[in-house]
Design a protein around this motif. Structure first.
Motif, PDB file in Angstrom:
ATOM      1  N   LEU A  26     -26.087  12.766 -20.985  1.00 42.24           N
ATOM      2  CA  LEU A  26     -24.904  13.397 -20.418  1.00 42.24           C
ATOM      3  C   LEU A  26     -25.187  13.926 -19.016  1.00 42.24           C
ATOM      4  O   LEU A  26     -24.373  13.768 -18.088  1.00 42.24           O
ATOM      5  CB  LEU A  26     -24.447  14.537 -21.343  1.00 42.24           C
ATOM      6  N   VAL A  27     -26.369  14.518 -18.841  1.00 37.68           N
ATOM      7  CA  VAL A  27     -26.741  15.020 -17.508  1.00 37.68           C
ATOM      8  C   VAL A  27     -26.891  13.868 -16.525  1.00 37.68           C
ATOM      9  O   VAL A  27     -26.454  13.947 -15.365  1.00 37.68           O
ATOM     10  CB  VAL A  27     -28.051  15.838 -17.605  1.00 37.68           C
ATOM     11  N   VAL A  28     -27.479  12.757 -16.975  1.00 45.47           N
ATOM     12  CA  VAL A  28     -27.643  11.590 -16.099  1.00 45.47           C
ATOM     13  C   VAL A  28     -26.274  11.072 -15.672  1.00 45.47           C
ATOM     14  O   VAL A  28     -26.056  10.709 -14.493  1.00 45.47           O
ATOM     15  CB  VAL A  28     -28.455  10.499 -16.829  1.00 45.47           C
ATOM     16  N   MET A  29     -25.311  11.044 -16.611  1.00 45.22           N
ATOM     17  CA  MET A  29     -23.970  10.584 -16.256  1.00 45.22           C
ATOM     18  C   MET A  29     -23.316  11.518 -15.243  1.00 45.22           C
ATOM     19  O   MET A  29     -22.609  11.072 -14.319  1.00 45.22           O
ATOM     20  CB  MET A  29     -23.109  10.485 -17.516  1.00 45.22           C
ATOM     21  N   ALA A  30     -23.565  12.826 -15.406  1.00 47.93           N
ATOM     22  CA  ALA A  30     -22.993  13.778 -14.446  1.00 47.93           C
ATOM     23  C   ALA A  30     -23.580  13.569 -13.052  1.00 47.93           C
ATOM     24  O   ALA A  30     -22.855  13.542 -12.035  1.00 47.93           O
ATOM     25  CB  ALA A  30     -23.240  15.208 -14.924  1.00 47.93           C
ATOM     26  N   VAL A  31     -24.903  13.393 -12.962  1.00 47.02           N
ATOM     27  CA  VAL A  31     -25.552  13.158 -11.663  1.00 47.02           C
ATOM     28  C   VAL A  31     -25.080  11.830 -11.074  1.00 47.02           C
ATOM     29  O   VAL A  31     -24.790  11.717  -9.859  1.00 47.02           O
ATOM     30  CB  VAL A  31     -27.082  13.178 -11.834  1.00 47.02           C
ATOM     31  N   ALA A  32     -24.955  10.819 -11.932  1.00 44.68           N
ATOM     32  CA  ALA A  32     -24.505   9.517 -11.449  1.00 44.68           C
ATOM     33  C   ALA A  32     -23.075   9.592 -10.935  1.00 44.68           C
ATOM     34  O   ALA A  32     -22.722   8.957  -9.918  1.00 44.68           O
ATOM     35  CB  ALA A  32     -24.607   8.486 -12.580  1.00 44.68           C
ATOM     36  N   PHE A  33     -22.229  10.383 -11.609  1.00 48.42           N
ATOM     37  CA  PHE A  33     -20.847  10.527 -11.147  1.00 48.42           C
ATOM     38  C   PHE A  33     -20.789  11.194  -9.773  1.00 48.42           C
ATOM     39  O   PHE A  33     -20.062  10.737  -8.873  1.00 48.42           O
ATOM     40  CB  PHE A  33     -20.053  11.353 -12.163  1.00 48.42           C
ATOM     41  N   VAL A  34     -21.557  12.260  -9.600  1.00 53.45           N
ATOM     42  CA  VAL A  34     -21.560  12.958  -8.299  1.00 53.45           C
ATOM     43  C   VAL A  34     -22.048  12.030  -7.194  1.00 53.45           C
ATOM     44  O   VAL A  34     -21.452  11.946  -6.099  1.00 53.45           O
ATOM     45  CB  VAL A  34     -22.417  14.236  -8.397  1.00 53.45           C
ATOM     46  N   CYS A  35     -23.137  11.335  -7.445  1.00 55.29           N
ATOM     47  CA  CYS A  35     -23.700  10.444  -6.427  1.00 55.29           C
ATOM     48  C   CYS A  35     -22.745   9.289  -6.116  1.00 55.29           C
ATOM     49  O   CYS A  35     -22.547   8.918  -4.949  1.00 55.29           O
ATOM     50  CB  CYS A  35     -25.055   9.899  -6.884  1.00 55.29           C
ATOM     51  N   ALA A  36     -22.146   8.678  -7.190  1.00 57.76           N
ATOM     52  CA  ALA A  36     -21.253   7.543  -6.970  1.00 57.76           C
ATOM     53  C   ALA A  36     -20.008   7.965  -6.203  1.00 57.76           C
ATOM     54  O   ALA A  36     -19.520   7.224  -5.328  1.00 57.76           O
ATOM     55  CB  ALA A  36     -20.870   6.916  -8.316  1.00 57.76           C
ATOM     56  N   ARG A  37     -19.452   9.137  -6.500  1.00 51.75           N
ATOM     57  CA  ARG A  37     -18.277   9.604  -5.775  1.00 51.75           C
ATOM     58  C   ARG A  37     -18.614   9.949  -4.324  1.00 51.75           C
ATOM     59  O   ARG A  37     -17.810   9.728  -3.398  1.00 51.75           O
ATOM     60  CB  ARG A  37     -17.682  10.832  -6.483  1.00 51.75           C
TER      61      ARG A  37
END
Length: 418
Positions: A26-37
């Motif tokens: 879940l944390v990886v998805m959150a970091v990936a979302f911030v970086c991708a956006r």
């Protein structure tokens, strides 16, 4: 110098390891979302990555909330309908007990599950192997039982057995039983040796008391007969006739008097079964005998002989182990393997006994389950249920994260191309 063991990255508890893995995902998805956006304008593919990560976060968070709400309040917040298991512990205990009673401990369920179970063959195969019986039970058990019987107070351990035997004898309707036994003996001719033995004893009794009988005959004759010594000839003639009658009855099975004896015994057997008055007299005689101190003394002697015999049986050495008891058990096991009727009887008894136990004690068993769970505190219930299903719950979180991401990716693609 001892080397320090490296600290494992994940705890040994697999449930907790999966929980950390789901949280890390879940944390990886959150970091990936911030970086991708943040870098979305640099490449079109980053929009897909952002959509995947965003939906994965939503799915992971939703499943985390659902899983956590089962056992505790998420983030300690007093959100309604959370901490479901601790709040409903007593209801869960009653439901578990009711489920166990309805689906496992009814007479019909137990009988149906035992219908195909060949208990007799299992017991027979176990007992017929003396080595296996000795290995699993051991001579030590038989010696322990023998020591217990030898050291405990015979009166204290024998009192319940004697009381049980007395109650069983009181319940027996003795007259019909005696009638059936007597009728069976007459039909098979097994009463004939008894009659022969009685006739021989009568002859021996007559011979042993011949002088007394002669004196009785002489005392009852007139003075004239004694003066002419006719009394001695009369006594001799009577005794000779009695000896001859007994001898003829012993030799001739069809003697009229023997036929009369047979007819009397047959009539007695019939009356014992069908005559209520005779049955009442036999029951009264039985009751008087049970109240007689001699019966209590007979019971005491019977129990003592049985106790000593059982001790000797348990301590008797034998090649097969467990002494004579092991030999007897092995023989019973072989009989179970060879006799289909005996197997059917044992299986029927086992099914009825186990089904009866379920019917009689099912409520007590489920009440014990319910009361045990009710006595647990909420934390104990939570830990035990969570330890049983924790791995699957964490897989739900992981699957929710992955499936949510895939759904977000599909929706983003649909938005771009439609």
């Amino acid at each position: 110098m001892h080397r320090r063991r490296p600290v494992p990255l994940f705890p040994a508890d697999p449930g907790r390891r999966l929980r950390l893995l789901a949280t890390a995902l879940l944390v990886v998805m959150a970091v990936a979302f911030v970086c991708a956006r943040h870098f979305a304008d640099r490449h079109p593919a980053l929009g897909y990555a952002a959509a995947f990560a965003e939906a994965a976060m939503v799915g992971g968070l939703a499943d985390w909330f659902a899983v956590t709400a089962l056992f505790r309040r998420p983030l300690g917040l007093p959100i309604p309908h959370t901490a479901i298991i601790p709040a409903n512990k007593d209801r869960i205990a009653d439901s578990m007990a009711g489920f166990l009673r309805a689906n496992f401990l009814t007479h019909q369920v137990v009988a149906r599950r035992l219908h195909r179970l060949d208990v007799a063959s299992l017991i027979g195969g176990y007992l017929a192997n003396p080595g296996r019986t000795t290995t699993r039970i051991g001579d030590s058990v038989t010696h322990l039982l023998a020591d217990i019987l030898a050291t405990l107070d015979p009166d204290k351990i024998g009192r319940p057995a004697k009381a049980l035997l007395s109650r069983q004898i009181e319940r027996i309707d003795l007259a019909p039983l005696l009638g059936q036994v007597l009728a069976g003996m007459i039909a098979d001719g097994r009463h004939l040796p008894v009659i022969d033995s009685l006739l021989r004893r009568a002859g021996a009794l007559l011979e042993a008391n011949e002088d007394m009988l002669r004196a009785m005959i002489r005392d009852r004759t007139s003075t004239l007969m004694r003066w002419t010594r006719l009394d001695d000839r009369l006594a001799s003639a009577l005794l000779d006739a009695l000896y001859a009658l007994l001898a003829e009855m012993l030799v001739d099975q069809g003697h009229p008097l023997r036929r009369k004896i047979d007819e009397t015994l047959e009539r007695l057997a019939h009356d014992l079964v069908d005559d209520p008055a005779l049955g009442a007299r036999v029951a009264m005689m039985k009751a008087d005998a049970l109240r007689n101190p001699a019966f209590a003394a007979w019971l005491d002697a019977l129990w003592e002989r049985s106790r000593l015999g059982l001790i000797a049986l348990l301590r008797a050495p034998a090649v097969g182990g467990m002494g004579e008891l092991g030999t007897g058990l092995a023989g019973f096991g072989r009989a179970l393997g060879e006799d289909a009727a005996l197997r059917a009887m044992v299986n029927r008894f086992a099914r009825r006994s186990l089904a009866g136990l379920a019917s009689r004690h099912g409520d007590d068993i489920v009440r014990t389950v319910s009361e045990t769970v009710r006595r647990w505190d909420a934390g104990t219930v939570t830990r035990r249920i969570e330890s049983a299903v924790g791995r699957d719950l964490q897989f739900i979180r992981i699957n929710g994260t992955v499936v949510g991401g895939l759904v977000g990716l599909a929706l983003h693609a649909l938005e771009r191309f439609v």
